[in-house]
Design a protein around this motif. Sequence first.
Motif, mmCIF file in Angstrom:
data_model
loop_
_atom_site.group_PDB
_atom_site.id
_atom_site.type_symbol
_atom_site.label_atom_id
_atom_site.label_comp_id
_atom_site.label_asym_id
_atom_site.label_seq_id
_atom_site.Cartn_x
_atom_site.Cartn_y
_atom_site.Cartn_z
ATOM 1 N N MET A 354 -70.649 -23.349 -29.759
ATOM 2 C CA MET A 354 -71.502 -22.661 -30.722
ATOM 3 C C MET A 354 -70.963 -22.803 -32.146
ATOM 4 O O MET A 354 -71.732 -23.017 -33.092
ATOM 5 C CB MET A 354 -71.617 -21.185 -30.346
ATOM 6 C CG MET A 354 -72.603 -20.412 -31.223
ATOM 7 S SD MET A 354 -74.287 -21.105 -31.159
ATOM 8 C CE MET A 354 -74.692 -20.745 -29.441
ATOM 9 N N ARG A 355 -69.650 -22.723 -32.291
ATOM 10 C CA ARG A 355 -69.074 -22.877 -33.624
ATOM 11 C C ARG A 355 -69.338 -24.277 -34.164
ATOM 12 O O ARG A 355 -69.650 -24.450 -35.345
ATOM 13 C CB ARG A 355 -67.562 -22.624 -33.576
ATOM 14 C CG ARG A 355 -66.900 -22.656 -34.939
ATOM 15 C CD ARG A 355 -65.387 -22.584 -34.848
ATOM 16 N NE ARG A 355 -64.928 -21.395 -34.137
ATOM 17 C CZ ARG A 355 -63.646 -21.114 -33.931
ATOM 18 N NH1 ARG A 355 -62.702 -21.956 -34.379
ATOM 19 N NH2 ARG A 355 -63.311 -20.023 -33.275
ATOM 20 N N ALA A 356 -69.213 -25.288 -33.321
ATOM 21 C CA ALA A 356 -69.486 -26.654 -33.770
ATOM 22 C C ALA A 356 -70.970 -26.838 -34.089
ATOM 23 O O ALA A 356 -71.322 -27.516 -35.067
ATOM 24 C CB ALA A 356 -69.035 -27.653 -32.699
ATOM 25 N N LYS A 357 -71.830 -26.224 -33.293
ATOM 26 C CA LYS A 357 -73.273 -26.368 -33.517
ATOM 27 C C LYS A 357 -73.687 -25.743 -34.837
ATOM 28 O O LYS A 357 -74.566 -26.268 -35.543
ATOM 29 C CB LYS A 357 -74.036 -25.739 -32.354
ATOM 30 C CG LYS A 357 -75.544 -25.958 -32.395
ATOM 31 C CD LYS A 357 -76.201 -25.374 -31.158
ATOM 32 C CE LYS A 357 -77.716 -25.612 -31.202
ATOM 33 N NZ LYS A 357 -78.385 -25.030 -29.996
ATOM 34 N N ASN A 358 -73.084 -24.627 -35.191
ATOM 35 C CA ASN A 358 -73.427 -23.981 -36.456
ATOM 36 C C ASN A 358 -73.096 -24.856 -37.651
ATOM 37 O O ASN A 358 -73.686 -24.690 -38.734
ATOM 38 C CB ASN A 358 -72.692 -22.645 -36.575
ATOM 39 C CG ASN A 358 -73.195 -21.621 -35.564
ATOM 40 O OD1 ASN A 358 -74.334 -21.714 -35.088
ATOM 41 N ND2 ASN A 358 -72.347 -20.649 -35.236
ATOM 42 N N ARG A 359 -72.158 -25.786 -37.505
ATOM 43 C CA ARG A 359 -71.789 -26.686 -38.601
ATOM 44 C C ARG A 359 -72.310 -28.094 -38.377
ATOM 45 O O ARG A 359 -71.875 -29.031 -39.052
ATOM 46 C CB ARG A 359 -70.260 -26.718 -38.740
ATOM 47 C CG ARG A 359 -69.652 -25.348 -39.054
ATOM 48 C CD ARG A 359 -68.171 -25.432 -39.255
ATOM 49 N NE ARG A 359 -67.825 -26.398 -40.284
ATOM 50 C CZ ARG A 359 -66.578 -26.745 -40.608
ATOM 51 N NH1 ARG A 359 -65.565 -26.202 -39.947
ATOM 52 N NH2 ARG A 359 -66.348 -27.623 -41.552
ATOM 53 N N SER A 360 -73.204 -28.251 -37.418
ATOM 54 C CA SER A 360 -73.819 -29.560 -37.120
ATOM 55 C C SER A 360 -72.771 -30.609 -36.763
ATOM 56 O O SER A 360 -72.857 -31.777 -37.173
ATOM 57 C CB SER A 360 -74.674 -30.029 -38.308
ATOM 58 O OG SER A 360 -75.701 -29.095 -38.598
ATOM 59 N N ILE A 361 -71.761 -30.201 -36.027
ATOM 60 C CA ILE A 361 -70.695 -31.109 -35.593
ATOM 61 C C ILE A 361 -70.957 -31.501 -34.144
ATOM 62 O O ILE A 361 -71.194 -30.644 -33.286
ATOM 63 C CB ILE A 361 -69.315 -30.448 -35.725
ATOM 64 C CG1 ILE A 361 -69.012 -30.149 -37.202
ATOM 65 C CG2 ILE A 361 -68.226 -31.329 -35.122
ATOM 66 C CD1 ILE A 361 -67.719 -29.394 -37.412
#
Length: 518
Positions: A354-361
């Motif tokens: 989820m943390r990566a998705k929030n930054r489009s990673i």
Amino acid sequence: MSELTPEIIQRGRGADPIEVARRRRANRELQATREKLTSTSGLERAFDYEILRQFAETRRNAVVVMYLLTGIIGAAATVWVSAPLVLMWMALIMIAMSVSFVFTSRYLKLEPTTVAVGAWRLRFVIGEFVQGAAWAVLLVALYQSGAQGAQTFLLFLALLITAVTAMLAANVPAAVYFGIAPLSGAILSSIGSLHNYEWLTMAMVAAGGQLYFAILANRLYSSTVATLEFRAEKDALIAELEQAKANSDEARRRAEEANIAKSHFLATMSHELRTPLNAIMGFSEVMKGELFGKHHVPAYREYANDIYSSGKLLLDIINEILDLSRIEAGRYELKEEAVSLAHVVEDCHHMLQMRAKNRSITIRETIERNLPKIWADERSIRQVALNLLSNAIKFTPTGGEVTIKVGWTSSGGQYLSVRDTGPGIPEEEIPVVLQSFGRGSLAIKTAEQGTGLGLPIVKGLIDMHGGQLILNSKLREGTEVIVTLPPSRVMDTLAPMDESGLEPAPSQTPRTARRAAA
């Protein structure tokens, strides 16, 4: 000799090592010059005593040989000189040798600090002169005999005694010169009274031989002085090394004490901080969840959320500091069990997705299937994976990519690789980021703020498992961190038991029986 005292080291902690070495060398030279000014021979006082000590030992140890040589020469001289005269000469030379033996023995019993070097050198020179004069008496007797062959024996004897004197008294050049002076006088006096060209030629050769032995004695003296200087430098270097080792041991002891005090302080403070911090987080969570009613001012909910987030961040920092202090103090205990590295990495991936998705990673995962379990501490392995993935996501810009790989090493162990497309780390800063609280310059400018404890904790935990951490990075291309676990940590599947239940099939025994049985 100048020593590296703790005060000098403390004052020179930030000084240039070349400057410190220059000052130390200057102090050594100053002390050596001071010693030479108080010496009677132009050398250091310790050298004066040592040279005379070697002279005395050489003379004392050779006294028996010289007595024997005197007896042989006396027996040979009776061919040309009357026996009573030879006996009188032997008594004279042996008395001179005995007096010299007494002097040398007495000198060797004295304490170095109580020796009057100049007076003893004069005694030794006079003793050599007396012995040389006694040998010259025999030369004169042989010359005056006029017998055939006596003159040839005379020249041979002069060269022999000159050589012996040069070898035994080489440490005191003045003693050599005064010891062979009477022999040279006897030869020169015979040259002036004879007109035989054959005798003249032989006498000149003998005089040249004496000159050669005198030069040789001087060279031996120079070699002795050089040897003493080299030995003094070696002793000074050993003393400096011992002092440096003592300072290093003291510094290590203080560092260990400071480390223990730090660990105790961190353990105490972590407890003191956690107690009120848990209360803050608990009440802020109640407030942000509005469990007792809604806030009349919406901003209060945001404030409560900020308080909870800040408290959680502070708690994470405290936990990281405490973990690192335990690792450094060697008090971190591993609770080893069978762990699947692939499953741990997948769980960590899902937790941070989820943390990566929030930054489009984008996170790409490549995990070899059917990997056997490893014998390790699951909590430690999970923390390693979380730290590496968190760092990769933190330092990867929006729209970047993180690649995770799990597989076999070439030696039969297992590895975890995490690669990002972040700013990278300059090569000279790689040792910095592996230190506690170390952060790269580009990371400070482009990434979220952190404590700089993630990689040191990872390295400490992997080292405790006998593994290795490898960090590869290129500026503006990204960073790859690889942790490897040794083959001894990898477990094979237990072989199926036969019906009797006694033992497994030989081809399927575990790689490590102890770990497999666990």
